[in-house]
Design a protein around this motif. Structure first.
Motif, PDB file in Angstrom:
ATOM      1  N   ILE A  76      -9.394  10.169  -0.915  1.00  0.00           N
ATOM      2  CA  ILE A  76      -8.101  10.010  -1.736  1.00  0.00           C
ATOM      3  C   ILE A  76      -7.565  11.235  -2.181  1.00  0.00           C
ATOM      4  N   ILE A  77      -6.296  11.559  -1.886  1.00  0.00           N
ATOM      5  CA  ILE A  77      -5.277  12.788  -2.407  1.00  0.00           C
ATOM      6  C   ILE A  77      -5.224  12.627  -3.949  1.00  0.00           C
ATOM      7  N   TYR A  78      -4.694  11.578  -4.207  1.00  0.00           N
ATOM      8  CA  TYR A  78      -4.098  11.604  -5.694  1.00  0.00           C
ATOM      9  C   TYR A  78      -5.050  10.396  -6.296  1.00  0.00           C
ATOM     10  N   GLN A  79      -6.152  10.793  -6.934  1.00  0.00           N
ATOM     11  CA  GLN A  79      -6.902   9.965  -7.477  1.00  0.00           C
ATOM     12  C   GLN A  79      -6.117   9.219  -8.688  1.00  0.00           C
ATOM     13  N   PHE A  80      -6.652   7.952  -9.185  1.00  0.00           N
ATOM     14  CA  PHE A  80      -5.882   7.217 -10.319  1.00  0.00           C
ATOM     15  C   PHE A  80      -6.904   6.313 -10.556  1.00  0.00           C
ATOM     16  N   ASP A  81      -6.899   5.835 -11.932  1.00  0.00           N
ATOM     17  CA  ASP A  81      -7.632   4.784 -12.439  1.00  0.00           C
ATOM     18  C   ASP A  81      -6.986   4.249 -13.604  1.00  0.00           C
ATOM     19  N   PHE A  82      -7.268   2.979 -14.094  1.00  0.00           N
ATOM     20  CA  PHE A  82      -6.477   2.234 -14.994  1.00  0.00           C
ATOM     21  C   PHE A  82      -7.672   2.610 -16.350  1.00  0.00           C
ATOM     22  N   ILE A  83      -7.111   2.769 -17.501  1.00  0.00           N
ATOM     23  CA  ILE A  83      -7.758   2.781 -18.945  1.00  0.00           C
ATOM     24  C   ILE A  83      -7.956   1.383 -19.429  1.00  0.00           C
ATOM     25  N   THR A 143       0.879  -1.292   0.045  1.00  0.00           N
ATOM     26  CA  THR A 143       0.040   0.015   0.012  1.00  0.00           C
ATOM     27  C   THR A 143       0.711   1.218   0.024  1.00  0.00           C
ATOM     28  N   VAL A 144       1.878   1.189   0.682  1.00  0.00           N
ATOM     29  CA  VAL A 144       2.812   2.336   0.621  1.00  0.00           C
ATOM     30  C   VAL A 144       3.457   2.726  -0.979  1.00  0.00           C
ATOM     31  N   GLY A 145       3.710   1.515  -1.450  1.00  0.00           N
ATOM     32  CA  GLY A 145       4.384   1.572  -2.779  1.00  0.00           C
ATOM     33  C   GLY A 145       3.085   2.001  -3.784  1.00  0.00           C
ATOM     34  N   ALA A 146       1.887   1.616  -3.458  1.00  0.00           N
ATOM     35  CA  ALA A 146       0.870   1.915  -4.290  1.00  0.00           C
ATOM     36  C   ALA A 146       0.608   3.503  -4.211  1.00  0.00           C
ATOM     37  N   ALA A 147       0.509   3.878  -2.890  1.00  0.00           N
ATOM     38  CA  ALA A 147       0.475   5.326  -2.865  1.00  0.00           C
ATOM     39  C   ALA A 147       1.553   6.155  -3.463  1.00  0.00           C
ATOM     40  N   ASN A 207       0.230  11.464 -10.646  1.00  0.00           N
ATOM     41  CA  ASN A 207      -0.310  12.789 -10.468  1.00  0.00           C
ATOM     42  C   ASN A 207       0.615  13.994 -10.556  1.00  0.00           C
ATOM     43  N   GLY A 208       1.814  13.430 -11.075  1.00  0.00           N
ATOM     44  CA  GLY A 208       2.806  14.693 -11.220  1.00  0.00           C
ATOM     45  C   GLY A 208       3.914  14.940 -10.245  1.00  0.00           C
ATOM     46  N   VAL A 209       3.852  14.385  -8.914  1.00  0.00           N
ATOM     47  CA  VAL A 209       4.840  14.589  -7.944  1.00  0.00           C
ATOM     48  C   VAL A 209       6.261  14.287  -8.441  1.00  0.00           C
ATOM     49  N   ASP A 210       7.280  15.227  -8.409  1.00  0.00           N
ATOM     50  CA  ASP A 210       8.373  15.132  -8.756  1.00  0.00           C
ATOM     51  C   ASP A 210       9.032  13.741  -8.390  1.00  0.00           C
ATOM     52  N   LYS A 211       9.857  13.155  -9.297  1.00  0.00           N
ATOM     53  CA  LYS A 211      10.484  11.652  -8.971  1.00  0.00           C
ATOM     54  C   LYS A 211      11.453  12.146  -7.816  1.00  0.00           C
ATOM     55  N   SER A 212      12.163  13.281  -7.964  1.00  0.00           N
ATOM     56  CA  SER A 212      13.205  13.534  -6.737  1.00  0.00           C
ATOM     57  C   SER A 212      12.694  13.474  -5.562  1.00  0.00           C
ATOM     58  N   LYS A 262      -2.857   7.529   4.602  1.00  0.00           N
ATOM     59  CA  LYS A 262      -1.880   8.063   5.221  1.00  0.00           C
ATOM     60  C   LYS A 262      -0.527   8.263   4.770  1.00  0.00           C
ATOM     61  N   THR A 263      -0.097   7.380   3.949  1.00  0.00           N
ATOM     62  CA  THR A 263       1.019   7.532   2.860  1.00  0.00           C
ATOM     63  C   THR A 263       0.816   8.739   1.921  1.00  0.00           C
ATOM     64  N   GLN A 264      -0.175   8.754   1.095  1.00  0.00           N
ATOM     65  CA  GLN A 264      -0.581   9.986   0.469  1.00  0.00           C
ATOM     66  C   GLN A 264      -0.651  11.210   1.104  1.00  0.00           C
ATOM     67  N   ARG A 265      -1.109  11.124   2.276  1.00  0.00           N
ATOM     68  CA  ARG A 265      -0.965  12.521   3.139  1.00  0.00           C
ATOM     69  C   ARG A 265       0.506  12.796   3.381  1.00  0.00           C
TER      70      ARG A 265
END
Length: 269
Positions: free
Chosen positions: A259-266, A173-177, A184-189, A236-239
């Motif tokens: 959910i803070i960072y929404q996501f769904d598959f195509i 779940t931590v990895g998924a967050a 959603n565009g959070v920088d990789k760094s 909590k990880t997303q937060r």
């Protein structure tokens, strides 16, 4: 056992033929709706493959093996080619499906369906699919590869985190967050710094303390994993990720209301 009575042939199973055979399915284990849906999805998307595994009938024409395949033919509404074995003595029922089944990663690798995916990736895709669709559907191997390809870059980027194997910290779940944050565009760094502090427990900057709050939560929770605790960890990880990216220090890591960072598959269909 009379081998002469056992015969195997390739048969086109229509929904009508499958339903007819299921009406004579009198001695079998309970059907798994998840597995039926998984098979039906592959059939509906033309991903079903003809193999040596198919349908088997006892010598009295009751179903010996393949009830999930038959139910999937009915559910998908598609006609499917499968092997049909008839004439099995009832005594063979104790020898069917008693071997060790292949895991999903084994099946994908052996079938040369994908050369980069690993167990952690599969676990993350499964979790994100379930949480985005609000249903506990089992993904077929074909659908797993299809959905994993959509976030391949992010899954591979997080390989160092997944391979660290820190007890209590490197949870699915931590990895998924983190994947949802990357999508959603959070920088990789920012994500790299986030998980390095999370793994080491050694903050360098003031806002790294948010990672420590999450780390303490992950290490100190005593309850076993279930859908509720996994969702709590995910949220909590997303937060914590958002606070860290915004360079905000949280005195207490609360569960966000949504959910803070929404996501769904195509989908492919």
């Amino acid at each position: 056992m009379s081998i002469a009575r056992i015969k195997t042939e390739t048969v086109l199973f229509t929904p009508e033929k499958a339903a007819q055979l299921l009406s004579n399915n009198t001695r079998n284990r309970s059907l798994s709706d998840k597995l039926v849906q998984q098979y039906a999805s592959d059939m509906a998307n033309n991903n079903w493959q003809l193999t040596h595994q198919g349908i088997a009938l006892y010598d009295d024409s009751t179903v010996a093996d393949g009830q999930h395949r038959l139910a999937a033919v009915v559910l998908s509404g598609r006609s499917v080619l499968m092997m049909l074995t008839t004439g099995l003595p009832k005594a063979t029922g104790g020898c069917i499906d008693v071997m060790r089944p292949r895991s999903q990663i084994d099946s994908i690798k052996i079938g040369e369906m994908c050369d980069w995916i690993n167990k952690s990736h599969i676990a993350v895709v499964n979790y994100l699919y379930r949480i985005s669709r609000a249903k506990n559907t089992r993904l077929s191997n074909n659908n797993m590869v299809f959905y994993a390809d959509q976030i391949k870059t992010h899954l591979l980027f997080l390989n160092p985190f997944f391979s660290a194997k820190r007890r209590g910290v490197t949870q699915v779940t931590v990895g998924a967050a983190m994947v949802t944050a990357l999508v959603n565009g959070v920088d990789k760094s920012e994500i790299t710094r986030f998980y390095h502090v999370l793994l080491s427990g050694m903050p360098e900057l003031e806002h790294d303390l948010t990672c420590i709050r999450l780390r303490e939560f992950l290490l100190n929770r005593s309850s076993g994993e279930n859908d509720t605790t996994r969702r709590e960890t995910f949220l909590k990880t997303q937060r914590a990720i958002k606070a860290h990216a915004d360079k905000v220090v949280l005195g207490k890591l609360q569960i966000p209301s949504e959910i803070i960072y929404q996501f769904d598959f195509i989908d492919s269909f």
